[in-house]
Design an enzyme around this catalytic site. Sequence first.
Site, PDB file in Angstrom:
ATOM      1  N   ASP A 191       0.720  -1.179  -0.035  1.00 12.85           N
ATOM      2  CA  ASP A 191      -0.117   0.154  -0.002  1.00 12.85           C
ATOM      3  C   ASP A 191       0.796   1.172  -0.078  1.00 12.85           C
ATOM      4  O   ASP A 191       1.660   1.616   0.815  1.00 12.85           O
ATOM      5  CB  ASP A 191      -1.018   0.050   1.224  1.00 12.85           C
ATOM      6  CG  ASP A 191      -1.849  -0.873   1.392  1.00 12.85           C
ATOM      7  OD1 ASP A 191      -2.363  -1.479  -0.034  1.00 12.85           O
ATOM      8  OD2 ASP A 191      -2.144  -1.550   2.325  1.00 12.85           O
ATOM      9  N   LEU A 192       0.951   1.989  -1.040  1.00  9.63           N
ATOM     10  CA  LEU A 192       1.754   3.097  -1.284  1.00  9.63           C
ATOM     11  C   LEU A 192       1.738   4.098  -0.301  1.00  9.63           C
ATOM     12  O   LEU A 192       0.730   4.541  -0.040  1.00  9.63           O
ATOM     13  CB  LEU A 192       1.620   3.749  -2.637  1.00  9.63           C
ATOM     14  CG  LEU A 192       2.623   4.878  -3.106  1.00  9.63           C
ATOM     15  CD1 LEU A 192       3.840   4.487  -3.258  1.00  9.63           C
ATOM     16  CD2 LEU A 192       1.808   5.578  -4.199  1.00  9.63           C
ATOM     17  N   ASP A 193       2.904   4.451   0.403  1.00  6.01           N
ATOM     18  CA  ASP A 193       3.318   5.331   1.580  1.00  6.01           C
ATOM     19  C   ASP A 193       2.332   5.273   2.686  1.00  6.01           C
ATOM     20  O   ASP A 193       1.780   6.101   3.382  1.00  6.01           O
ATOM     21  CB  ASP A 193       2.878   6.832   1.019  1.00  6.01           C
ATOM     22  CG  ASP A 193       3.933   7.196   0.046  1.00  6.01           C
ATOM     23  OD1 ASP A 193       5.097   6.675   0.158  1.00  6.01           O
ATOM     24  OD2 ASP A 193       3.677   7.918  -1.205  1.00  6.01           O
ATOM     25  N   GLU A 194       1.719   3.964   3.063  1.00  5.08           N
ATOM     26  CA  GLU A 194       0.823   3.443   4.168  1.00  5.08           C
ATOM     27  C   GLU A 194       1.454   2.598   5.009  1.00  5.08           C
ATOM     28  O   GLU A 194       0.681   2.073   5.915  1.00  5.08           O
ATOM     29  CB  GLU A 194      -0.554   3.043   3.567  1.00  5.08           C
ATOM     30  CG  GLU A 194      -1.368   4.225   2.898  1.00  5.08           C
ATOM     31  CD  GLU A 194      -2.592   3.737   2.651  1.00  5.08           C
ATOM     32  OE1 GLU A 194      -3.176   2.710   3.041  1.00  5.08           O
ATOM     33  OE2 GLU A 194      -3.262   4.694   1.672  1.00  5.08           O
TER      34      GLU A 194
END
Length: 290
Positions: A233-236
């Site tokens: 999950d991108l940047d999470e």
Amino acid sequence: MTDNIFAEDYGRLIVQGADQPGIVSRVSTVLAEHGANVVALDQTTSDPSGGQFFQRTVFHLPELSVKREALADALDQSLVDDLGLSYRLVEAKRQKRVAILVSKSDHCMLDLLWRQRRGELRMTVPMVISNHPDLGDDVRQFNIPFFHVPVEKNNKEAAEKEHLNLLKGNVDMVVLARYMQVLSGDFLGEIGVPVINIHHSFLPAFMGAGPYQRAKDRGVKLIGATAHYVTEDLDEGPIIEQDVIRVSHRESTREFQRRGADVERSVLSKAVSWHCDDRVIRDGNTTVVF
């Protein structure tokens, strides 16, 4: 703490699992029975009734390298078999091997290399990899191998395959020091080591290109940075460290960028240092940092 805790015969024991009575006593007993002396201990629980327990213990044990296997066997029985906990046993003298991935922005990469050379970051850097050739000469000044691996827009799989050829089995961690490419889930699953990323803390408000200009246009009063573990999950991923500084209408966009870069350097170096010293324990999508 003094520097001697990174020398010969010092170890770190990281324990986590379901909280229950007697964990601290059990850990101390096993260490004492094997001749270890506890020199530092941090522990916490998310809830004393049904929560998760976390503990980081630093200890001194003469001839640790020789006695490590026997100590691990005892920990397996006492912590894993009896209490259902998990643990990591680390010799403090063994520095983590950290690869750095970077694109064109040099500020985070150079800060890490400088701190590592000065002994502020207890790690080795076996390589720096970039999708651009621009920073090669800067890296070589530190006597560190530099690899240029271009990323073709329609064939990122080829670049990730080359990354895996370079990295797999050769590093304990990867740091994205402003590496402006998204890593695939397949890559993250196959690399088998933690990956740490740094980015500005405007997200998700100002995603994509030119975030500082758009933040300036909106009149933001705080700018900062976030360092986190990378997940699909991108940047999470789980956050390790964050920081902010105040700005006002008086600063230009260029000044926003300069001050933002300062925060990025500080936040990333702290996150990398804490991970290398086994101070960060992941718990799902959150972290405990001792």
